[in-house]
Design an enzyme around this catalytic site. Sequence first.
Site, PDB file in Angstrom:
ATOM      1  N   GLY A  46       0.815  -1.223   0.000  1.00  0.00           N
ATOM      2  CA  GLY A  46       0.000   0.000   0.000  1.00  0.00           C
ATOM      3  C   GLY A  46       0.840   1.261   0.000  1.00  0.00           C
ATOM      4  O   GLY A  46       0.555   2.219  -0.728  1.00  0.00           O
ATOM      5  N   CYS A  47       1.900   1.256   0.784  1.00  0.00           N
ATOM      6  CA  CYS A  47       2.764   2.440   0.886  1.00  0.00           C
ATOM      7  C   CYS A  47       3.533   2.671  -0.412  1.00  0.00           C
ATOM      8  O   CYS A  47       3.745   3.817  -0.818  1.00  0.00           O
ATOM      9  CB  CYS A  47       3.715   2.305   2.070  1.00  0.00           C
ATOM     10  SG  CYS A  47       2.825   2.179   3.645  1.00  0.00           S
ATOM     11  N   THR A  48       3.915   1.586  -1.081  1.00  0.00           N
ATOM     12  CA  THR A  48       4.597   1.701  -2.363  1.00  0.00           C
ATOM     13  C   THR A  48       3.630   2.273  -3.403  1.00  0.00           C
ATOM     14  O   THR A  48       3.977   3.196  -4.148  1.00  0.00           O
ATOM     15  CB  THR A  48       5.153   0.332  -2.821  1.00  0.00           C
ATOM     16  OG1 THR A  48       6.121  -0.101  -1.861  1.00  0.00           O
ATOM     17  CG2 THR A  48       5.792   0.417  -4.192  1.00  0.00           C
ATOM     18  N   ALA A  51       3.140   6.039  -2.703  1.00  0.00           N
ATOM     19  CA  ALA A  51       4.338   6.817  -3.040  1.00  0.00           C
ATOM     20  C   ALA A  51       4.532   6.897  -4.557  1.00  0.00           C
ATOM     21  O   ALA A  51       4.890   7.953  -5.089  1.00  0.00           O
ATOM     22  CB  ALA A  51       5.568   6.202  -2.376  1.00  0.00           C
TER      23      ALA A  51
END
Length: 155
Positions: A46-48, A51
């Site tokens: 999710g964070c990738t 970003a």
Amino acid sequence: MESKLKKGDVAPDFSLPNEDNVEISLRDLGEKTIILYFYPKDNTSGCTTEAQEFSALKAEFERLDCVIIGISPDKTSTHKKFIESKNLNIILLSDEKRAVASKYHAFGKKMMYGKEVQGIIRSTFIIKNGKILESFYNVRAKGHAQKVLECVEKL
């Protein structure tokens, strides 16, 4: 229920190191509109996604005089690897003590896999001249950068 920052609130000041260990402060960013987002961990799916989506839209945000800053509890060295491995072009700041996340009410109780845990609450703030223009809490990573862009375009 914990209080949340909302439109019109003063944005808490901060000074944190970026991926190159250079201190970045809210007050140093001047007249720009700041897209400040909190995320749990570098190199997670999710964070990738989040970003990479912010990176893909960077030119659109810059056209609107915005700077994008992501904050997580990861170390600066982890941020550097994350930026290099995922080809990111945004600023990532390290909040290892979660002090800034706490000021923004982006750290606290959340549900994860049906259990209540303490952690980073995925949140985004649009800030200009030290004031919060918009806040988003408990956001879904996929498609969020586009929603933030659309919000900035309406401001």
